[in-house]
Design a protein around this motif. Structure first.
Motif: not given
Length: 173
Positions: A107-112, A114-118, A163-164
């Motif tokens: 899971k990403p920690d922050y919106i930045q 990853g790419t794509g729909v976050q 993670g969304i």
């Protein structure tokens, strides 16, 4: 009288421009349906229905033949659960499906991260009932949320099981 006619002319002109812009749209609907592949359908349905408060509108199956012919997959059938904020024809669709695959990335920690729909944004009538349901499910509120946006609205950030990020905006009560 002349000033009144100019005002009416301006209103009629604005109406014609707005109608023309609307009638020239290439879209047959003003709604967007989003499809999300999740690692665990039951866990995601529980999060979105019992935590966020969405409603299950309907299900449908994409069979093997259509799946392959359409290019959606290499011929794998899948059941799709369609959720909405309200069960009405004028509500956007949040379509969940699972192929039984484990989550491949953490899971990403922050919106930045990853790419794509976050993330998605959901406006609610009252945040406190949603926060209560989410906490009962063990969902962590991210950052220092709820955080005020203005004197009436607050912002809450959570993540779904895969993670969304979900932005929830509304008054506390």
């Amino acid at each position: 009288m002349k000033r009144h006619l100019i005002k009416i002319f301006g209103i009629v002109t604005a109406m014609i421009i707005n109608y023309t812009a609307y009638s020239q749209s290439n879209f047959s609907s003003n709604l967007i349906g989003s499809g999300v592949v999740v690692s665990d359908l039951d866990r995601s349905l529980d999060f979105y229905i019992n935590g966020i408060g969405m409603v299950k509108a309907y299900n449908f199956t994409i069979n093997e033949e259509f799946s392959k012919r359409s290019g959606l997959s290499n011929g794998v059938a899948v059941e799709v659960s369609v959720l909405k904020l309200e069960n009405s024809p004028n509500a956007n669709e949040w379509k969940l499906m699972s192929f039984g695959n484990k989550q491949t990335e953490s899971k990403p920690d922050y919106i930045q991260d990853g790419t794509g729909v976050q993330y998605i944004t959901i406006n609610v009538k009252a945040l406190n009932p949603v926060i209560k349901r989410l906490k009962e499910q063990g969902v962590k509120l991210l950052g220092s949320t709820p955080t005020p946006l203005n004197e009436n609205l607050h912002f809450v950030l959570v993540q779904d099981p895969d993670g969304i990020f979900i932005e929830l905006i509304g008054p506390l009560e």
